[in-house]
Scaffold this active site. Structure first.
Site, PDB file in Angstrom:
ATOM      1  N   HIS A  58      -6.287 -10.231 -11.237  1.00  0.00           N
ATOM      2  CA  HIS A  58      -5.968  -9.568  -9.948  1.00  0.00           C
ATOM      3  C   HIS A  58      -4.306  -9.032 -10.033  1.00  0.00           C
ATOM      4  O   HIS A  58      -3.597  -9.988  -9.744  1.00  0.00           O
ATOM      5  CB  HIS A  58      -6.182  -9.858  -8.665  1.00  0.00           C
ATOM      6  CG  HIS A  58      -5.853  -8.982  -7.691  1.00  0.00           C
ATOM      7  ND1 HIS A  58      -6.794  -9.317  -6.409  1.00  0.00           N
ATOM      8  CD2 HIS A  58      -4.970  -8.057  -7.493  1.00  0.00           C
ATOM      9  CE1 HIS A  58      -6.232  -8.408  -5.393  1.00  0.00           C
ATOM     10  NE2 HIS A  58      -5.028  -7.648  -5.876  1.00  0.00           N
ATOM     11  N   LEU A  61      -0.027  -3.481 -12.063  1.00  0.00           N
ATOM     12  CA  LEU A  61       0.964  -3.005 -12.928  1.00  0.00           C
ATOM     13  C   LEU A  61       1.737  -1.659 -12.868  1.00  0.00           C
ATOM     14  O   LEU A  61       2.832  -1.017 -13.349  1.00  0.00           O
ATOM     15  CB  LEU A  61       0.580  -2.878 -14.470  1.00  0.00           C
ATOM     16  CG  LEU A  61      -0.022  -4.292 -15.105  1.00  0.00           C
ATOM     17  CD1 LEU A  61      -0.536  -4.173 -16.346  1.00  0.00           C
ATOM     18  CD2 LEU A  61       1.179  -5.469 -14.784  1.00  0.00           C
ATOM     19  N   ASP A 150      -9.266  -1.845  -4.559  1.00  0.00           N
ATOM     20  CA  ASP A 150      -8.249  -2.770  -4.138  1.00  0.00           C
ATOM     21  C   ASP A 150      -7.070  -2.019  -3.460  1.00  0.00           C
ATOM     22  O   ASP A 150      -6.574  -1.186  -3.889  1.00  0.00           O
ATOM     23  CB  ASP A 150      -7.791  -3.654  -5.209  1.00  0.00           C
ATOM     24  CG  ASP A 150      -6.976  -4.565  -4.489  1.00  0.00           C
ATOM     25  OD1 ASP A 150      -7.146  -5.444  -3.924  1.00  0.00           O
ATOM     26  OD2 ASP A 150      -5.650  -4.859  -5.044  1.00  0.00           O
ATOM     27  N   HIS A 177     -11.411  -5.563  -1.801  1.00  0.00           N
ATOM     28  CA  HIS A 177     -10.394  -5.806  -0.813  1.00  0.00           C
ATOM     29  C   HIS A 177     -11.041  -5.768   0.595  1.00  0.00           C
ATOM     30  O   HIS A 177     -11.315  -4.808   0.973  1.00  0.00           O
ATOM     31  CB  HIS A 177      -9.221  -5.040  -0.912  1.00  0.00           C
ATOM     32  CG  HIS A 177      -8.192  -5.068   0.144  1.00  0.00           C
ATOM     33  ND1 HIS A 177      -6.807  -5.459  -0.104  1.00  0.00           N
ATOM     34  CD2 HIS A 177      -8.118  -4.756   1.464  1.00  0.00           C
ATOM     35  CE1 HIS A 177      -6.385  -5.385   0.926  1.00  0.00           C
ATOM     36  NE2 HIS A 177      -7.113  -5.060   1.888  1.00  0.00           N
ATOM     37  N   ASN A 276      -0.789  -8.253   2.107  1.00  0.00           N
ATOM     38  CA  ASN A 276      -2.061  -8.070   2.756  1.00  0.00           C
ATOM     39  C   ASN A 276      -3.024  -8.620   1.678  1.00  0.00           C
ATOM     40  O   ASN A 276      -3.034  -8.022   0.679  1.00  0.00           O
ATOM     41  CB  ASN A 276      -2.027  -6.438   2.915  1.00  0.00           C
ATOM     42  CG  ASN A 276      -3.348  -6.218   3.823  1.00  0.00           C
ATOM     43  OD1 ASN A 276      -3.964  -7.132   4.352  1.00  0.00           O
ATOM     44  ND2 ASN A 276      -3.624  -4.922   3.579  1.00  0.00           N
ATOM     45  N   ASP A 303      -2.680 -11.582  -7.384  1.00  0.00           N
ATOM     46  CA  ASP A 303      -2.325 -10.401  -6.608  1.00  0.00           C
ATOM     47  C   ASP A 303      -0.889 -10.101  -6.956  1.00  0.00           C
ATOM     48  O   ASP A 303       0.086  -9.783  -5.912  1.00  0.00           O
ATOM     49  CB  ASP A 303      -2.547 -10.524  -5.340  1.00  0.00           C
ATOM     50  CG  ASP A 303      -2.693  -9.302  -4.497  1.00  0.00           C
ATOM     51  OD1 ASP A 303      -2.399  -8.198  -5.431  1.00  0.00           O
ATOM     52  OD2 ASP A 303      -2.727  -9.306  -3.347  1.00  0.00           O
ATOM     53  N   HIS A 307       7.472  -4.391  -5.844  1.00  0.00           N
ATOM     54  CA  HIS A 307       7.969  -3.223  -5.206  1.00  0.00           C
ATOM     55  C   HIS A 307       9.427  -3.268  -5.450  1.00  0.00           C
ATOM     56  O   HIS A 307       9.998  -4.228  -5.764  1.00  0.00           O
ATOM     57  CB  HIS A 307       7.692  -3.391  -3.632  1.00  0.00           C
ATOM     58  CG  HIS A 307       6.256  -3.234  -3.189  1.00  0.00           C
ATOM     59  ND1 HIS A 307       5.391  -1.728  -3.243  1.00  0.00           N
ATOM     60  CD2 HIS A 307       5.307  -4.026  -2.807  1.00  0.00           C
ATOM     61  CE1 HIS A 307       4.212  -2.311  -3.065  1.00  0.00           C
ATOM     62  NE2 HIS A 307       4.195  -3.426  -2.537  1.00  0.00           N
ATOM     63  N   GLY A 322       2.914  -6.947  -0.059  1.00  0.00           N
ATOM     64  CA  GLY A 322       2.786  -7.348  -1.460  1.00  0.00           C
ATOM     65  C   GLY A 322       4.073  -8.161  -2.092  1.00  0.00           C
ATOM     66  O   GLY A 322       5.371  -8.033  -1.560  1.00  0.00           O
TER      67      GLY A 322
END
Length: 426
Positions: A58, A61, A150, A177, A276, A303, A307, A322
């Site tokens: 998970h 990219l 997801d 998800h 999340n 996960d 960002h 995230g």
């Protein structure tokens, strides 16, 4: 031919034993306490621990479409630095891999730029919009790892049921998800102590668990392998445990951040704690670890969700969900779980290697003669402070900035090639 000398291997008893490893043509051809054969390259492992390359099913990219956040190259370099040799890339990109052309273009880009193995997911629905199911059989035939939307939950039971039946027919898992949008209420943190303290809208635990409860019954009816992403609530753990007892083919993962943090750790205004599913209550955190220990939750996945810093600087209401995780996962888990005697090193390695590979029937996650040479060398004594400015990932969004950790990957070998060596790009 590469000869790894003066290493250690982990025994089932959690003791260490001397180990040399000979690699040729991308495979491990010999393992033993002392190997004297000549090799093109001899690497002194300096008494450090050799492990199977970690497997993360998970990761995000971001490429294509989100290259300002991450690329296949930077994301896989971050994976290599973290000891991961196989990562599975989520499909929330632009364009979405929801048709054969985009999937094949993505596969070509992976061949060009990835420094570790990347297995791409395909979307369940066109554009991740939850309306039209993708050509699942065709995408499966072209090498889609599994199917997921997801980032968003599949909102209608019929749509999930139809997707599961199609995926089951071609032997592919559906990875979910789980989030019922009617129960999210525009929340940005967990609906509990933190939402009250920060006066922010909360996301109830029920939004996750109610969809898992629906989906395990659909999985039973369809015969599909159903995998739950980033489990975060005690109710979700209970539903999954009951489903497994009923013989339903359901598996689940948990992230390092949900194991190591809870809502009380959130620092006011720091959106690096916004993810999340959100960080839940202490009781949820406890249930997640108990579920991992008893096998209800099968393994750990990061996960990894990079960002741009400008995006994360918009405040809790507007910043994207995230955090990044590939470069910090092992040292954090080793320091916080193994060094504190909450679990054994063998258990941790299984959760990062053998178990994710077994769940998805991948021929990776093991270090043995004849296996593909995916190997991670870890210095269990090496300590460091997490510094996001040193990340190989483009993402700097971590809540673990400044944490002191022990047990650092110092070399990573993927398919017989050194792709990371302590603080240098290979």
């Amino acid at each position: 031919m590469i000869l790894l000398k003066n290493a250690k291997k982990l025994l089932p008893t959690n003791q260490l034993e001397d180990l040399d490893v000979l690699i040729d043509n991308e495979r491990i051809i010999e393992m033993g306490s002392t190997i004297t054969k000549e090799a093109y390259q001899i690497i002194d492992c300096q008494g450090n621990l050799l492990l199977p390359g970690f497997v993360d099913v998970h990761v995000h990219l971001r490429e294509p479409g989100g290259e300002h956040k991450e690329t296949i190259k930077t994301g896989t370099e971050a994976a290599a630095r973290g000891g991961f040799t196989t990562v599975c890339a989520m499909p929330n990109t632009n364009p979405v891999p929801d048709n054969p052309v985009v999937l094949q273009e993505l596969q070509e880009k992976i061949k060009q730029d990835a420094v570790v193995r990347v297995l791409p997911y395909a979307a369940i629905t066109k554009g991740l919009k939850g309306e039209i199911i993708t050509p699942i059989r065709e995408l499966a035939s072209l090498g889609a790892f599994a199917f997921t939307d997801d980032g968003v939950g599949i909102q209608t039971a019929d749509q999930m049921f139809q997707a599961m039946k199609q995926a089951a027919a071609c032997g592919k898992p559906v990875v979910a998800h789980c989030e019922d949008n009617t129960l999210v209420y525009h929340g940005v943190v967990h609906d509990g102590e933190i939402s009250e303290r920060l006066k922010l809208p909360g996301i109830p635990s029920l939004s996750e668990s109610v969809q898992i409860a629906r989906d395990v019954l659909l999985a039973e009816a369809s015969g599909c392998h159903y995998h739950v992403c980033h489990v975060s609530t005690k109710e979700s753990v209970r539903v999954i445990r009951d489903a497994k007892k009923a013989g339903i083919q359901v598996t689940a993962e948990v992230t390092p951040h949900h194991l190591l943090l809870n809502e009380t750790d959130i620092q006011t205004g720091d959106t690096n704690f916004k993810m999340n599913p959100p960080l839940r209550a202490k009781g949820d955190q406890k249930a997640l670890f108990e579920g991992l220990l008893d096998g209800t939750i099968d393994f750990i996945a990061t996960d990894h969700a990079p960002h741009a810093e400008t995006e994360k600087a918009q405040g809790f209401q507007k910043a994207p969900f995230g955090i990044v995780g590939l470069e910090t996962a092992f040292p954090l888990l080793y320091t916080q779980l193994v060094k504190t005697n909450k679990c054994s090193l063998t258990q941790l390695i299984d959760w990062l290697t053998v178990k994710p590979a077994a769940v998805f029937r991948l021929p990776y996650g093991r270090m043995e003669e004849g296996a593909i040479a995916d190997i991670t060398l870890v210095d269990l004594e090496k300590a460091s402070r997490i510094n996001k400015r040193n990340f190989y990932s483009k993402g700097r969004n971590t809540p673990f900035q400044g944490w002191t950790v022990t047990g650092l990957p110092v070399m990573t070998i993927a398919k017989g090639k050194v792709v990371y060596k302590e603080d240098t790009h290979a």
